[in-house]
Design an enzyme around this catalytic site. Sequence first.
Site, PDB file in Angstrom:
ATOM      1  NE  ARG A  73      -5.027   0.075  13.046  1.00 39.36           N
ATOM      2  CZ  ARG A  73      -4.427   0.286  11.891  1.00 39.36           C
ATOM      3  NH1 ARG A  73      -3.110   0.403  11.847  1.00 39.36           N
ATOM      4  NH2 ARG A  73      -5.127   0.360  10.772  1.00 39.36           N
ATOM      5  CD  GLN A 122       0.665   8.329   7.094  1.00 37.37           C
ATOM      6  OE1 GLN A 122       0.133   9.141   7.840  1.00 37.37           O
ATOM      7  NE2 GLN A 122       0.087   7.198   6.735  1.00 37.37           N
ATOM      8  CE  LYS A 180      -2.853   0.953   3.665  1.00 34.66           C
ATOM      9  NZ  LYS A 180      -2.731   2.352   4.124  1.00 34.66           N
ATOM     10  CB  SER A 181       3.796   2.320   2.021  1.00 33.67           C
ATOM     11  OG  SER A 181       3.220   2.261   3.289  1.00 33.67           O
ATOM     12  NE  ARG A 198      -2.384  -1.591   8.570  1.00 33.11           N
ATOM     13  CZ  ARG A 198      -2.069  -1.908   7.314  1.00 33.11           C
ATOM     14  NH1 ARG A 198      -2.172  -3.149   6.893  1.00 33.11           N
ATOM     15  NH2 ARG A 198      -1.632  -0.983   6.475  1.00 33.11           N
ATOM     16  NE  ARG A 205       6.336   6.488   0.841  1.00 33.74           N
ATOM     17  CZ  ARG A 205       5.462   6.314   1.836  1.00 33.74           C
ATOM     18  NH1 ARG A 205       4.349   5.652   1.625  1.00 33.74           N
ATOM     19  NH2 ARG A 205       5.711   6.792   3.037  1.00 33.74           N
ATOM     20  CG  ASP A 227       0.725   0.108   9.580  1.00 37.08           C
ATOM     21  OD1 ASP A 227       0.361   0.938  10.436  1.00 37.08           O
ATOM     22  OD2 ASP A 227       1.044   0.428   8.428  1.00 37.08           O
ATOM     23  CE  LYS A 267      -0.006   4.305  13.018  1.00 41.25           C
ATOM     24  NZ  LYS A 267       0.774   5.056  12.039  1.00 41.25           N
TER      25      LYS A 267
HETATM   26  C1  S3P Z   1       2.637   4.882   6.262  1.00 37.87           C
HETATM   27  C2  S3P Z   1       3.244   5.231   7.435  1.00 37.87           C
HETATM   28  C3  S3P Z   1       2.753   4.820   8.758  1.00 37.87           C
HETATM   29  C4  S3P Z   1       1.807   3.630   8.652  1.00 37.87           C
HETATM   30  C5  S3P Z   1       0.778   3.824   7.578  1.00 37.87           C
HETATM   31  C6  S3P Z   1       1.455   4.002   6.226  1.00 37.87           C
HETATM   32  C7  S3P Z   1       3.194   5.381   4.990  1.00 37.87           C
HETATM   33  O1  S3P Z   1       2.057   5.902   9.334  1.00 37.87           O
HETATM   34  O2  S3P Z   1       1.179   3.409   9.894  1.00 37.87           O
HETATM   35  O3  S3P Z   1      -0.094   2.715   7.515  1.00 37.87           O
HETATM   36  O4  S3P Z   1       2.817   4.877   3.908  1.00 37.87           O
HETATM   37  O5  S3P Z   1       4.037   6.287   5.041  1.00 37.87           O
HETATM   38  P1  S3P Z   1       2.797   7.062  10.175  1.00 37.87           P
HETATM   39  O6  S3P Z   1       3.668   7.827   9.269  1.00 37.87           O
HETATM   40  O7  S3P Z   1       1.673   7.902  10.720  1.00 37.87           O
HETATM   41  O8  S3P Z   1       3.553   6.342  11.247  1.00 37.87           O
END
Ligand code: S3P
EC number: 2.5.1.19
Length: 427
Positions: free
Chosen positions: A345, A168, A21-22, A387, A26, A314, A341
């Site tokens: 959580r 993020q 997903k991340s 999740r 991007r 996560d 989150k």
């Molecule tokens: C993510 C960063 C994490 C993660 C989220 C995805 C990302 O969050 O928990 O599911 O894609 O950069 P945080 O940056 O708030 O820790």
Amino acid sequence: MKSVLTNSKPLKGEITVGPDKSISHRGVILSSVADGEGIVKNYLHSEDIFSTINCMNMLGVDIKITPEKLIIKGKGLNGLKEPNQVLDCGNSGTTMRLLSGVLASNKFFSVMSGDSSLNNRPMKRVIEPLKTMGVQVYAREDNYAPIAIQGSEQINGIEYRLPVASAQVKSSLILAGLKANSPSTIIEPAKTRDHTERMLKAMGADINQEGLQIKLNPVDELKPQEFIVPADISSAAFFIVAALIVKGSELKIREVGINSTRAGLINVLLNMGANIKLENEQIIGGEPVADIIVSYSQLKATDISGDIIPTLIDELPILAVAMATAEGESKVTGASELRVKETDRIKSTCSELQKIGVNIKELEDGFTVKGPNKLKGATVESYKDHRIAMSLAIAALIAEGEMLINDSEAVSISFPEFWDILNSAIK
Ligand code: S3P
């Protein structure tokens, strides 16, 4: 949707879980501001990614969607257009926080909003540093979406020590810094996922990581790429734990991203005595991947805290399920980020696992779990958190009696094929 599950036969064979997903987020955002046509292969087809795609469409980016790949006509760093509607980020924190960095350096007005969960998540963490860079940002209570941004092409670089470890926030500031009129330095309190840095480097950005410090010089353009997205370790996590806790299981999960900034779960489970092997290690699309082979294991308790937390943030709800089966008392601390989150959580994991017989206790910044526990079916809530829904589904596989999970459709935020893959792996 309500899902009913009960204790299961072993998980066997080979599976492939959904794309990361991340990296998919991007891929869409970075390709949209590249100079020319970019491709994101094996992207994740999930609600969060469609939120990002829709926002980029509204910013004037043409994205062709095929089942295998996204073809993105990058507009360059200065080519996005002012949206004439609110940018709807849905449930996705990554969309809102990363986009805020992009919008900061574009000379137009825009507003981002999301669902009730997202609009209650803290945004001050990006708003404050972006304001320091010279951007006008307005938000409810200076912290919550809707967020309005009047971007500028005259923003300053930033020297910033992140108060919380957040990929993020880091990525948002990097994206803003790409077009600033001076260099930026961002210092993390602990290492977080580095996909933005890796992908930008491949696109020709002048970005360098040294330990916890990232140095960035502004650039005029980014070269489009063909990004290939590996399978998501955060999705694989549910199946890793399932195979560890259901007696007789032996499962191979193919070509999963094992970037060290993401793979903390594997190290913790190995410490707990898990039978996990990595095979066929290789680099795909600039990211390390491997096949993960897992078999049923008698786990023992462990304590975790500190720098490992961001590398498995996560995965903590599903790790709590593994800890519920382990011999002894496990303790997770230093994880207060879990409270902000998609749901709180710490609270949702503890309250729902307690309902099914787990001896788990809430701490301010984590939880303790005393095991092993005999799990029993009950009606539980996902609180519309993907999740939490998937963690409860895996717990159900070893519960005596039926488990009913409310709002189980939440899985489609990150892993729409979760139920199908689970059914196919149970033999
Ligand atoms: C993510 C960063 C994490 C993660 C989220 C995805 C990302 O969050 O928990 O599911 O894609 O950069 P945080 O940056 O708030 O820790």
